[in-house]
Structure formats: structure tokens, C-alpha cells
Design a protein around this motif. Structure first.
Motif, PDB file in Angstrom:
ATOM      1  N   SER A 110       0.836  -1.197   0.000  1.00 17.99           N
ATOM      2  CA  SER A 110       0.000   0.000   0.000  1.00 17.99           C
ATOM      3  C   SER A 110       0.867   1.242   0.000  1.00 17.99           C
ATOM      4  O   SER A 110       1.828   1.312   0.742  1.00 17.99           O
ATOM      5  N   ASN A 111       0.499   2.210  -0.812  1.00 19.09           N
ATOM      6  CA  ASN A 111       1.294   3.433  -0.864  1.00 19.09           C
ATOM      7  C   ASN A 111       0.535   4.578  -0.231  1.00 19.09           C
ATOM      8  O   ASN A 111      -0.675   4.630  -0.306  1.00 19.09           O
ATOM      9  N   PRO A 138      -0.831   8.312  -0.515  1.00 17.28           N
ATOM     10  CA  PRO A 138      -1.217   9.031  -1.717  1.00 17.28           C
ATOM     11  C   PRO A 138      -0.013   9.795  -2.249  1.00 17.28           C
ATOM     12  O   PRO A 138       0.670  10.480  -1.483  1.00 17.28           O
ATOM     13  N   ALA A 139       0.269   9.647  -3.497  1.00 11.60           N
ATOM     14  CA  ALA A 139       1.413  10.329  -4.070  1.00 11.60           C
ATOM     15  C   ALA A 139       1.136  11.817  -4.106  1.00 11.60           C
ATOM     16  O   ALA A 139       0.091  12.238  -4.556  1.00 11.60           O
ATOM     17  N   ALA A 168       5.981   4.154  -4.417  1.00 14.39           N
ATOM     18  CA  ALA A 168       4.784   4.653  -5.083  1.00 14.39           C
ATOM     19  C   ALA A 168       4.828   4.325  -6.565  1.00 14.39           C
ATOM     20  O   ALA A 168       3.810   4.188  -7.220  1.00 14.39           O
ATOM     21  N   SER A 200      -2.733   1.972  -3.716  1.00 11.20           N
ATOM     22  CA  SER A 200      -2.461   3.205  -2.986  1.00 11.20           C
ATOM     23  C   SER A 200      -3.647   3.533  -2.095  1.00 11.20           C
ATOM     24  O   SER A 200      -4.766   3.104  -2.362  1.00 11.20           O
ATOM     25  N   HIS A 257      -4.684  -0.017  -8.125  1.00 11.91           N
ATOM     26  CA  HIS A 257      -4.576   1.040  -9.134  1.00 11.91           C
ATOM     27  C   HIS A 257      -5.501   0.817 -10.326  1.00 11.91           C
ATOM     28  O   HIS A 257      -5.872   1.751 -11.014  1.00 11.91           O
ATOM     29  N   VAL A 262      -7.744   5.774  -7.965  1.00 10.60           N
ATOM     30  CA  VAL A 262      -6.534   6.311  -7.338  1.00 10.60           C
ATOM     31  C   VAL A 262      -6.304   7.768  -7.740  1.00 10.60           C
ATOM     32  O   VAL A 262      -5.771   8.569  -6.972  1.00 10.60           O
TER      33      VAL A 262
END
Ligand SMILES: Cc1cc2nc3c(=O)[nH]c(=O)nc-3n(C[C@H](O)[C@H](O)[C@H](O)COP(=O)(O)OP(=O)(O)OC[C@H]3O[C@@H](n4cnc5c(N)ncnc54)[C@H](O)[C@@H]3O)c2cc1C
Ligand code: SF4
Ligand code: FES
Ligand code: FES
Lengths: 204, 331
Positions: free
Chosen positions: A4-5, A7-8, A17, A23, A40, A86
């Protein structure tokens, strides 16, 4: 294993990321804030229907061709089947479930009921969300393909039947309820303009 | 759909840097074309670099009287812009003739320019197609090509460029601004899209890793008027069979300036230089307009099923130019 990333955002982007498959996003849907990790590949439509149990928006074609999945994102109508969830991080989403105030239907919903502007109803949530966008765009003076070239760019657009048909052309109805849909949208436009209950920006 | 990474770029430099590090990266604008092609298995990026929130969402006046349109300006916002409607009506009309209200709200200027052909074989990953899989052949040439090219096609590909906006930009002599790993450059809109030749996989002159940052319009011609006209299979929400973008300036009955571009006829917006040469200085009559169209369309090489496009293009040209000349005469 699930990666899990965060949020960019701006600034330096962690390499994870770039390589991860999921994400975390924040979605504000009909006034409620959800934080969830999304694959994604998930579209906003799939997240609404499968994760948030908001099954009003429908999957007709999944390719932007039918409008059954129409919702409003930050007030703008869009095809949720072509939006990656995403990429909607932080956005306000309004679905058909968010239009009534809990007691009263939105004027557009009332007009669809009164005009009997549906048969099977599959396209209806998309029609209504799209119509909400149409009313707002016309009020903001956005032209359409059929708006006269010399129309005043500052003025609002009068929603004639031709205008409604053109502006609603992204919403197909296999039952062919088009004539009544046009009438319902016109009715709702009149009601909202005359200041009767509801407005064009409900929900978010 | 294959798995892919996702990152939202915070600046142009960051977007270009990250995309430059991953050979299979693609920029994500509104996603209305890219996500569709990913679902179809036609596009298989390993990384999406989301550029839709970059601060490229402005429409700005230029000192010379032109207009600079940021790459992330939404199609609907661009079409509704008062300066565009007033000075470049052909651009507003082209945008409004394309797609649907929902799609125009999502689609960006950059993504619109780079949308890929609607050729049915290209969109079907199970079929051969030189554009999608170089060297596999072009089934459209003998197969379903009613909607495809009559000008400038090659034995390798007969696809058409689908964007309405791009046709207007070609007629307006716009410039496309790019930022890539090797810095910034700009390309005239008329040269941005390519003819297929023996490299149909390459739609445009854009290079790997380059980001479209803006499109610039030169000052509108005083006295000129412009219009977009699109013929399609239904009255709304359909791609062009043939479209015409025209800019016309008529003075005392004679054509002082004319720019003409066609959509739906070729692998790129087809700027009609031969027609323009006939128009310049000639009297603004339907006869002149028909001769101009014929001069351009003499080069057409229709396929088995799309010969109708030649007559359609001719009639559209005469109609659009006569309409523009008529409104000039009335003004
Ligand atoms: C049902 C349907 C009907 C349609 N009808 C029409 C029509 O009649 N006329 C018409 O003109 N169009 C039509 N379209 C196409 C629509 O206009 C395009 O999908 C849209 O303009 C693409 O913009 P986007 O921002 O969503 O692009 P995306 O899908 O995000 O991107 C498209 C391509 O551009 C690249 N890209 C995006 N932004 C940049 C950038 N800034 N720099 C470099 N590369 C970038 C992406 O990597 C991708 O390769 C239709 C689409 C659909 C689904
Ligand atoms: S016309 Fe071009 S895009 Fe279509 S099948 Fe042939 S090579 Fe592919
Ligand atoms: S399901 Fe989204 S447009 Fe058809
Ligand atoms: S009411 Fe059945 S599809 Fe529209």
C-alpha cells in the motif's frame, strides 16, 4: 503480499509509489469521507459499487459510451467507468444517492417521477446525474454544439429541447425514454430557476 | 488489466524525471482514452504518471495577442472560454462537436491531442494491426475501412486521426509546447501529427518521455471569421466521418486569407494548402470554393468503402466557406 502506498503528492516521490500496485486514497462521497486502499486498476465506478455499496451508478458499457455510470466529481459530471479511483484522491463525488436531502427528492428526481421519464430505469441514475451537470453548465453559460454562435459568452443558456437533447447525448437509453427525459430535465430547470426547493449543487 | 504503478507528479520537472526513469511509463491526463485502451489490453503501461493536477490549467493572454492554453485545461473549460469563443470560434466549435459533456469535462488538452485512432482493429488486441503491433499487417485495408483515410495513407496503415480539436488547431496555426528529458521545444500543430508511412506506430512527432505543457494560438486575424463543421453518422456523440475547420477573411468580395483543415480524411489533421492556394485572392463565390476543394481532393485515394468521403468533404467545404463568406457580407 499487499503493498500500500501513501497518496502520491508533490515533492520527492518514494520509489514504492512507483512500483506498488495499490495506494491509499481519500474519497469524499455524498458528504462522507472514506479512506481506503485501492488497486490502481480499480475505476471509481467499481469502488462506488463494490466497496461503498453505492449501486446507483450503473455499468452499461464500461467504455465511456453510454453514460450509465455518470456521477459528479467536484461538481462536474463525468463517466466514473473511465476514472481511475486512485486518481480521484481528495475529490468530492456526488452519486444519485446523494441528491435527495433525506426527506425530499431532488427536483430532478421529482421531475423524472412526474414525467415517468423511464421504463427499466437502468440508465436513470446516470441521466439524473448528467442532467444535474447540464443545469449547472447552462447556468454558467457553457455553450453546446447547438448554442447559436453569437450567444453572449457571459449569459446563461436557455435550455430549449434542442439544447437538452444535445447536452444529454452522452446518456443512452435503450428503452427510448428520450422524449420524457427531455421534458423532465426542462421541468427541473424551470423549477430550480424559479427558486423552488433544491439546488443544482446538492450532495457534496 | 495488467498491474501498474501510479504516481501523481507535483511539477513538470518531476513528471518528466519520473517518466524518464521507467521506459513503460505513460502520462495520465483525464484518462478517457488511456484507461479505455488499458481495459482493452491495447495499452499496457507499467507506470502511470498522473499529470492531470499539474499547474498547467490556465488559459493566458500572450503579449502578441495570442492565447496560451495549458495542457491540463479541460476540453469543456476551453470550449466555454470567452476569449476562445470570441476570437477562435472554430476551436470552441470543434471541441463542442466532440465526445459528450461528461467526457469533455474530464478530457485535457494534452490528452486530446494524443488520443489514438478509433480504427476497430487497433482497438481489438486479438487482431493484427501495424499500429498496435508493428509488422503484423493492416487488416483494415481489405476489411472494415468505411471510417478510415482517403488521403495520405500508406500500405501499412489507413487509420484516421480522431481528434476534432486537433483539426481546429491545425487551421489556426497553433504551436504545441513540449518538455522532455532533453529540455523544451515546440512543434507547429500542422506538423505534430504524422502520416503513417512505414512507421504507423508513431502517431505524432512527440518523443519518448516528452510532456505536452501547452498549446499556443497566434493572434486571431482581424476581420477573419472561423467555423467548424462535422459530418457524422448521428447528430451528436459520434466521431467525424469528415470535418472541416475553416478560417476565412473576405474583403470587398475577394478572399484575403483562408486556412482550411480536414478531419476524418487522414492520419493527421489535413491542412489543405492546395485549396488555400486557389482561394487566396480569388472572388469569394461558391464556384471558387468548389474549385478549391477539388484542387485539394484530387490527391484522394479512397478505399473500397469510403469513396463517399471525397464528395462529402467537397460539399462540406463549399457549405462552410459559403457560410463564412455570407456572414462576412452581412456584417
Ligand atoms: C465514447 C467516446 C467518444 C468520443 N468522441 C470523440 C469525438 O467525437 N471527437 C473527439 O475529438 N474525441 C472524442 N473522444 C475522445 C476524447 O476526446 C479523448 O479521449 C480525450 O480528449 C483524451 O483526453 P484525456 O485527457 O482523457 O487523455 P488521456 O486518456 O489521459 O491520454 C491520452 C494519451 O495522451 C497521453 N497524455 C495525456 N496528457 C499528456 C500530456 N500532457 N503530455 C504528454 N502526453 C499526455 C497519455 O499518456 C495517453 O497516451 C471520445 C471518447 C470516447 C470515450
Ligand atoms: S489502419 Fe492502421 S490502425 Fe487500423 S488496422 Fe491498419 S495498421 Fe492498424
Ligand atoms: S458504463 Fe461508463 S459510460 Fe457506459
Ligand atoms: S429507462 Fe431503460 S435504459 Fe433508459
Amino acid at each position: 503480499m499487499e503493498t500500500s502506498n501513501p497518496p502520491a503528492g508533490s515533492g520527492d516521490v518514494p520509489r514504492s509509489a512507483v512500483t506498488g500496485a495499490r495506494s491509499e486514497v481519500i474519497l469524499r462521497v455524498n458528504g462522507t469521507t472514506y479512506t481506503l486502499a485501492v488497486d490502481h486498476r480499480s475505476t471509481l465506478l467499481d469502488v462506488l459499487r463494490e466497496r461503498l455499496d453505492l449501486i446507483g451508478a450503473k455499468k452499461g458499457c464500461d467504455h465511456g459510451q453510454c453514460g450509465a455510470c455518470t456521477v459528479l466529481v467536484d461538481g462536474w459530471r463525468a463517466n466514473s467507468c473511465l476514472l481511475l479511483a486512485v486518481a480521484q484522491d481528495g475529490r468530492h463525488v456526488t452519486t444519485v444517492e446523494g441528491l435527495s436531502d433525506g426527506q425530499r427528492l431532488h427536483p430532478l428526481q421529482e421531475a423524472f417521477v412526474e414525467r415517468d421519464a423511464l421504463q427499466c430505469g437502468y440508465c436513470t441514475p446516470g441521466q439524473i446525474c448528467s442532467a444535474l451537470g447540464v443545469l449547472r453548465e447552462a447556468a454558467d453559460g457553457h455553450p453546446s454544439h447547438v448554442t447559436p454562435y453569437d450567444a453572449d459568452p457571459g449569459g446563461t443558456v436557455d435550455l430549449t429541447a434542442d439544447e437538452i437533447r444535445e447536452r444529454m447525448s452522452g446518456n443512452l437509453c435503450r428503452c427510448g425514454a428520450y422524449p420524457r427525459i427531455v421534458e423532465a430535465v426542462a421541468d427541473a430547470g424551470d423549477r430550480i430557476r424559479d427558486g423552488r426547493p433544491g439546488d443544482t449543487g446538492a450532495g457534496s | 488489466m495488467k498491474q501498474f504503478g501510479y504516481v501523481r507528479a507535483g511539477s513538470v520537472a518531476e513528471a518528466v524525471r519520473i517518466a524518464g526513469e521507467e521506459p513503460d511509463a505513460r502520462f495520465l491526463g483525464g484518462g478517457t482514452n488511456l484507461v479505455d485502451l488499458m481495459k482493452l489490453g491495447v495499452a499496457t503501461p507499467r507506470l502511470l504518471v498522473d499529470v492531470s493536477r499539474l499547474p498547467l490549467d490556465r488559459i493566458e493572454e500572450l503579449p502578441d495577442g495570442g492565447l496560451r492554453i495549458g495542457a491540463t485545461v479541460r476540453n469543456s473549460v476551453l470550449a466555454a472560454d470567452p476569449a476562445v469563443r470570441d476570437r477562435y470560434p472554430v476551436l470552441s466549435q470543434a471541441l463542442l462537436s466532440g465526445a459528450s459533456g461528461q467526457l469533455r469535462n474530464t478530457a485535457t488538452t494534452g490528452g486530446n491531442l494524443l488520443q489514438r485512432t478509433r480504427c476497430a482493429y487497433f482497438q481489438d488486441a486479438a487482431k493484427p494491426c501495424n499500429k498496435r503491433a508493428p509488422g503484423t499487417g493492416c487488416p483494415a485495408r481489405e476489411g472494415a475501412h468505411r471510417d478510415l483515410a482517403v488521403l495520405g495513407h500508406s500500405e501499412h496503415c489507413v487509420a484516421t486521426q480522431p481528434s476534432d480539436m486537433a483539426v481546429a488547431l491545425a487551421a489556426l496555426d497553433a504551436t504545441v509546447h513540449l518538455h522532455g528529458p532533453d529540455g523544451e521545444r515546440s512543434v507547429p500543430a500542422t506538423d505534430f501529427h504524422r502520416l503513417p508511412g512505414d512507421r504507423p506506430e508513431q502517431d505524432t512527432e512527440i518523443r519518448r518521455g516528452e510532456l505536452i505543457t501547452a498549446v499556443e494560438l497566434p493572434p486571431a486575424r482581424p476581420g477573419g471569421n472561423s467555423r467548424y463543421r462535422k459530418a457524422r453518422d448521428r447528430a451528436s456523440f459520434a466521431f467525424a466521418l469528415v470535418s472541416v475547420a475553416a478560417v476565412l477573411d473576405v474583403h470587398e468580395g475577394a478572399v484575403r486569407h483562408a486556412a482550411l483543415a480536414y478531419g476524418g480524411l487522414a492520419h493527421r489533421p489535413w491542412r489543405a494548402r492546395a485549396a488555400e492556394a486557389v482561394l487566396h485572392g480569388a472572388s469569394a463565390t461558391e464556384d471558387t470554393f468548389a474549385r478549391a476543394a477539388d484542387a485539394e481532393l484530387a490527391a484522394a485515394r479512397p478505399l473500397r468503402e469510403n469513396g463517399f468521403k471525397v464528395a462529402l468533404a467537397r460539399n462540406l467545404t463549399v457549405g462552410v466557406l459559403a457560410g463564412l463568406a455570407g456572414s462576412a457580407a452581412r456584417a
